[in-house]
Design a protein around this motif. Structure first.
Motif, PDB file in Angstrom:
ATOM      1  N   VAL A   1      13.307 -11.465  16.327  1.00  0.00           N
ATOM      2  CA  VAL A   1      13.948 -10.966  17.548  1.00  0.00           C
ATOM      3  C   VAL A   1      13.992  -9.443  17.554  1.00  0.00           C
ATOM      4  N   THR A   2      14.454  -8.848  16.453  1.00  0.00           N
ATOM      5  CA  THR A   2      14.670  -7.406  16.450  1.00  0.00           C
ATOM      6  C   THR A   2      13.367  -6.616  16.345  1.00  0.00           C
ATOM      7  N   ALA A   3      12.371  -7.166  15.658  1.00  0.00           N
ATOM      8  CA  ALA A   3      11.093  -6.460  15.496  1.00  0.00           C
ATOM      9  C   ALA A   3       9.989  -7.042  16.355  1.00  0.00           C
ATOM     10  N   GLY A   4      10.166  -8.241  16.887  1.00  0.00           N
ATOM     11  CA  GLY A   4       9.191  -8.827  17.786  1.00  0.00           C
ATOM     12  C   GLY A   4       7.884  -9.177  17.108  1.00  0.00           C
ATOM     13  N   ALA A   5       6.785  -8.964  17.843  1.00  0.00           N
ATOM     14  CA  ALA A   5       5.470  -9.389  17.381  1.00  0.00           C
ATOM     15  C   ALA A   5       5.036  -8.696  16.099  1.00  0.00           C
ATOM     16  N   GLU A   6       5.508  -7.476  15.865  1.00  0.00           N
ATOM     17  CA  GLU A   6       5.138  -6.762  14.640  1.00  0.00           C
ATOM     18  C   GLU A   6       5.473  -7.608  13.408  1.00  0.00           C
ATOM     19  N   PHE A   7       6.622  -8.265  13.455  1.00  0.00           N
ATOM     20  CA  PHE A   7       7.011  -9.126  12.340  1.00  0.00           C
ATOM     21  C   PHE A   7       6.492 -10.545  12.512  1.00  0.00           C
ATOM     22  N   ALA A   8       6.645 -11.114  13.701  1.00  0.00           N
ATOM     23  CA  ALA A   8       6.320 -12.528  13.910  1.00  0.00           C
ATOM     24  C   ALA A   8       4.864 -12.836  13.597  1.00  0.00           C
ATOM     25  N   ASP A   9       3.944 -11.966  13.997  1.00  0.00           N
ATOM     26  CA  ASP A   9       2.524 -12.210  13.734  1.00  0.00           C
ATOM     27  C   ASP A   9       2.233 -12.211  12.236  1.00  0.00           C
ATOM     28  N   ARG A  10       2.872 -11.315  11.520  1.00  0.00           N
ATOM     29  CA  ARG A  10       2.668 -11.268  10.063  1.00  0.00           C
ATOM     30  C   ARG A  10       3.290 -12.493   9.386  1.00  0.00           C
ATOM     31  N   PHE A  11       4.444 -12.920   9.860  1.00  0.00           N
ATOM     32  CA  PHE A  11       5.122 -14.048   9.243  1.00  0.00           C
ATOM     33  C   PHE A  11       4.333 -15.340   9.452  1.00  0.00           C
ATOM     34  N   ALA A  12       3.583 -15.410  10.541  1.00  0.00           N
ATOM     35  CA  ALA A  12       2.777 -16.606  10.817  1.00  0.00           C
ATOM     36  C   ALA A  12       1.481 -16.635  10.020  1.00  0.00           C
ATOM     37  N   ASP A  13       1.121 -15.503   9.409  1.00  0.00           N
ATOM     38  CA  ASP A  13      -0.137 -15.405   8.667  1.00  0.00           C
ATOM     39  C   ASP A  13       0.083 -15.827   7.225  1.00  0.00           C
ATOM     40  N   LEU A  14      -0.418 -17.006   6.866  1.00  0.00           N
ATOM     41  CA  LEU A  14      -0.245 -17.526   5.511  1.00  0.00           C
ATOM     42  C   LEU A  14      -1.313 -17.028   4.549  1.00  0.00           C
ATOM     43  N   ALA A  15      -2.323 -16.339   5.062  1.00  0.00           N
ATOM     44  CA  ALA A  15      -3.458 -15.964   4.220  1.00  0.00           C
ATOM     45  C   ALA A  15      -3.198 -14.705   3.387  1.00  0.00           C
ATOM     46  N   THR A  16      -2.271 -13.855   3.826  1.00  0.00           N
ATOM     47  CA  THR A  16      -2.025 -12.602   3.120  1.00  0.00           C
ATOM     48  C   THR A  16      -1.151 -12.842   1.899  1.00  0.00           C
ATOM     49  N   ALA A  17      -1.626 -12.440   0.728  1.00  0.00           N
ATOM     50  CA  ALA A  17      -0.873 -12.604  -0.514  1.00  0.00           C
ATOM     51  C   ALA A  17      -0.191 -11.294  -0.880  1.00  0.00           C
ATOM     52  N   PRO A  18       1.001 -11.353  -1.468  1.00  0.00           N
ATOM     53  CA  PRO A  18       1.695 -10.116  -1.849  1.00  0.00           C
ATOM     54  C   PRO A  18       1.017  -9.421  -3.013  1.00  0.00           C
ATOM     55  N   ARG A  19       1.141  -8.090  -3.049  1.00  0.00           N
ATOM     56  CA  ARG A  19       0.596  -7.297  -4.140  1.00  0.00           C
ATOM     57  C   ARG A  19       1.696  -7.027  -5.163  1.00  0.00           C
ATOM     58  N   ARG A  20       1.422  -7.310  -6.425  1.00  0.00           N
ATOM     59  CA  ARG A  20       2.395  -7.077  -7.490  1.00  0.00           C
ATOM     60  C   ARG A  20       2.320  -5.647  -8.024  1.00  0.00           C
ATOM     61  N   VAL A  21       1.148  -5.078  -7.992  1.00  0.00           N
ATOM     62  CA  VAL A  21       0.960  -3.694  -8.422  1.00  0.00           C
ATOM     63  C   VAL A  21       0.157  -2.987  -7.343  1.00  0.00           C
ATOM     64  N   GLY A  22       0.140  -1.663  -7.381  1.00  0.00           N
ATOM     65  CA  GLY A  22      -0.661  -0.940  -6.404  1.00  0.00           C
ATOM     66  C   GLY A  22      -0.110   0.423  -6.110  1.00  0.00           C
ATOM     67  N   GLY A  23      -0.693   1.054  -5.102  1.00  0.00           N
ATOM     68  CA  GLY A  23      -0.313   2.406  -4.747  1.00  0.00           C
ATOM     69  C   GLY A  23       0.490   2.453  -3.464  1.00  0.00           C
ATOM     70  N   GLN A  24       1.168   3.567  -3.280  1.00  0.00           N
ATOM     71  CA  GLN A  24       2.007   3.763  -2.102  1.00  0.00           C
ATOM     72  C   GLN A  24       2.074   5.250  -1.783  1.00  0.00           C
ATOM     73  N   ARG A  25       1.956   5.572  -0.500  1.00  0.00           N
ATOM     74  CA  ARG A  25       2.131   6.963  -0.058  1.00  0.00           C
ATOM     75  C   ARG A  25       3.466   7.092   0.652  1.00  0.00           C
ATOM     76  N   VAL A  26       4.167   8.169   0.350  1.00  0.00           N
ATOM     77  CA  VAL A  26       5.462   8.440   0.967  1.00  0.00           C
ATOM     78  C   VAL A  26       5.472   9.871   1.473  1.00  0.00           C
ATOM     79  N   GLU A  27       5.914  10.059   2.706  1.00  0.00           N
ATOM     80  CA  GLU A  27       6.137  11.395   3.263  1.00  0.00           C
ATOM     81  C   GLU A  27       7.627  11.690   3.145  1.00  0.00           C
ATOM     82  N   HIS A  28       7.978  12.449   2.125  1.00  0.00           N
ATOM     83  CA  HIS A  28       9.389  12.704   1.853  1.00  0.00           C
ATOM     84  C   HIS A  28       9.857  13.944   2.611  1.00  0.00           C
ATOM     85  N   PRO A  29      11.025  13.884   3.260  1.00  0.00           N
ATOM     86  CA  PRO A  29      11.480  15.033   4.056  1.00  0.00           C
ATOM     87  C   PRO A  29      11.768  16.287   3.229  1.00  0.00           C
TER      88      PRO A  29
END
Length: 282
Positions: A201-229
Motif C-alpha cells: 500500500v505505502t510503496a505501491g508497484a515498486e514493492f508489489a512487483d518485486r514481492f511477486a517475483d520469486l526468481a530473484t535470490a538474495p545476495r549474502r555478500v557483495g558491494g554497496q555504494r552509499v552517498e553519505h551527506p
C-alpha cells in the motif's frame, strides 16, 4: 473506505494523472473508468469498492489505486487503516509462527562491541534493526535509517525519500531486501505478511512487483555504494553472519577501497588505518 477513494478520485484532475483534460466533464476529477484503467482493475470492481459492497481489496489493488491517485505516504497509511477497519482485521496475518525476535542475546551484543569501529548491525528476518555499532550509526544514521522508533530497512528504503539519494543503486538494494523477505522468512510468517501488506500500500508497484517475483535470490555478500551527506561517495563490501537459532543475522560493512576507509575513519573520529580496505566492491 469507499468514501475515501471516491473523494480522492474526484480531487485528482486528469492533468495530475497524466491524462488529457477532454471536454464535457460532468463530474470533478477523474471518471471511474479513468481511475480503473490507471489502476488496472475493472470499472465494476471500482464501483463496488466506492459503494462499500466490497470491503476486502487486496494489498496489490490498494497499492495500484494509491499509485494512480498519487497518494502521499500518510494518505496511503490512512487508506490501509480504513480497509483494516472495514474488514475487521488483517487478512494477511495467518497461522501460528515462532515469535519474532526483537532482542539480540548478550553474546551477540558482545560480538558487536568487538566489531567496532566497523559498521555492523543485527537484523531479524523482516529487516528490523535490533542493535548496531556506533560505526553503523555514524554511517547510516545521517541518511535516516535509524530515525524510526523501531527502524526497519525495508520500510526505510521504500518510504523514506532520502533513501533514493543515499543509495545510487537503489533498484539493486530494493531487489535484494525484498528477495530476503521473500526467501528467508519462516513459512506463512504473519510478521512478514503484515510488513508486505503494508508496503504494497505505502510503496505501491515498486514493492508489489518485486514481492511477486520469486526468481530473484538474495545476495549474502557483495558491494554497496552509499552517498553519505558528510563523507561523500563510499564503496562498501558487506558480509552476512547468520544466527539461525535466533532468527537473526549480523551484517558487517567494510570499506572496499582506501578512500572509503579514510572517510569512515573521519566519521568515527579515528586516526587513519583503523579500518582497512578489504577489496573492490562488485
Amino acid at each position: 473506505m469507499g468514501t475515501y477513494l471516491r473523494t480522492w478520485r474526484e480531487a485528482v484532475t486528469p492533468e495530475q494523472a497524466g491524462l488529457p483534460a477532454g471536454t464535457r466533464r460532468r463530474t470533478p476529477g477523474l471518471r471511474r473508468a479513468e481511475l480503473a484503467t490507471l489502476a488496472g482493475i475493472s470499472v465494476e470492481y471500482l464501483t463496488r469498492l466506492e459503494q462499500g459492497r466490497d470491503r476486502n481489496p487486496s494489498a496489490q489493488v490498494l497499492g495500484a489505486l494509491a499509485d494512480a491517485l498519487g497518494l502521499s505516504l500518510r494518505d496511503r497509511m490512512v487508506l490501509r487503516r480504513l480497509v483494516k477497519e472495514a474488514d475487521g482485521g488483517d487478512p494477511l496475518v495467518c497461522g501460528a509462527a515462532p515469535p519474532l525476535s526483537r532482542t539480540p542475546r548478550a553474546t551477540v551484543r558482545a560480538v558487536l562491541d568487538h566489531l567496532e569501529p566497523a559498521p555492523a548491525v543485527v537484523l531479524n528476518w523482516i529487516g528490523d534493526v535490533l542493535a548496531h555499532t556506533t560505526g553503523y550509526a555514524r554511517l547510516f544514521g545521517p541518511v535516516g535509517v535509524l530515525d524510526a522508533e523501531h527502524p526497519n530497512l525495508l520500510r526505510h528504503l521504500f518510504t523514506d525519500v532520502r533513501a533514493r539519494d543515499a543509495f545510487p543503486d537503489w533498484d539493486r538494494e530494493a531487489d535484494n531486501l525484498v528477495a530476503q523477505l521473500r526467501h528467508d522468512v519462516p513459512l506463512r510468517d504473519p510478521y512478514a505478511a503484515e510488513l508486505a501488506e503494508e508496503l504494497m500500500v505505502t510503496a505501491g508497484a515498486e514493492f508489489a512487483d518485486r514481492f511477486a517475483d520469486l526468481a530473484t535470490a538474495p545476495r549474502r555478500v557483495g558491494g554497496q555504494r552509499v552517498e553519505h551527506p558528510e563523507a561523500g561517495p563510499l564503496r562498501l563490501l558487506h558480509e552476512t553472519l547468520a544466527l539461525p537459532d535466533d532468527g537473526q543475522r549480523i551484517v558487517v560493512h567494510l570499506p572496499a577501497d582506501e578512500a572509503t576507509a579514510a572517510a569512515l575513519d573521519r566519521l568515527n573520529g579515528r586516526h587513519p588505518g583503523a579500518l582497512r580496505a578489504v577489496g573492490r566492491a562488485g
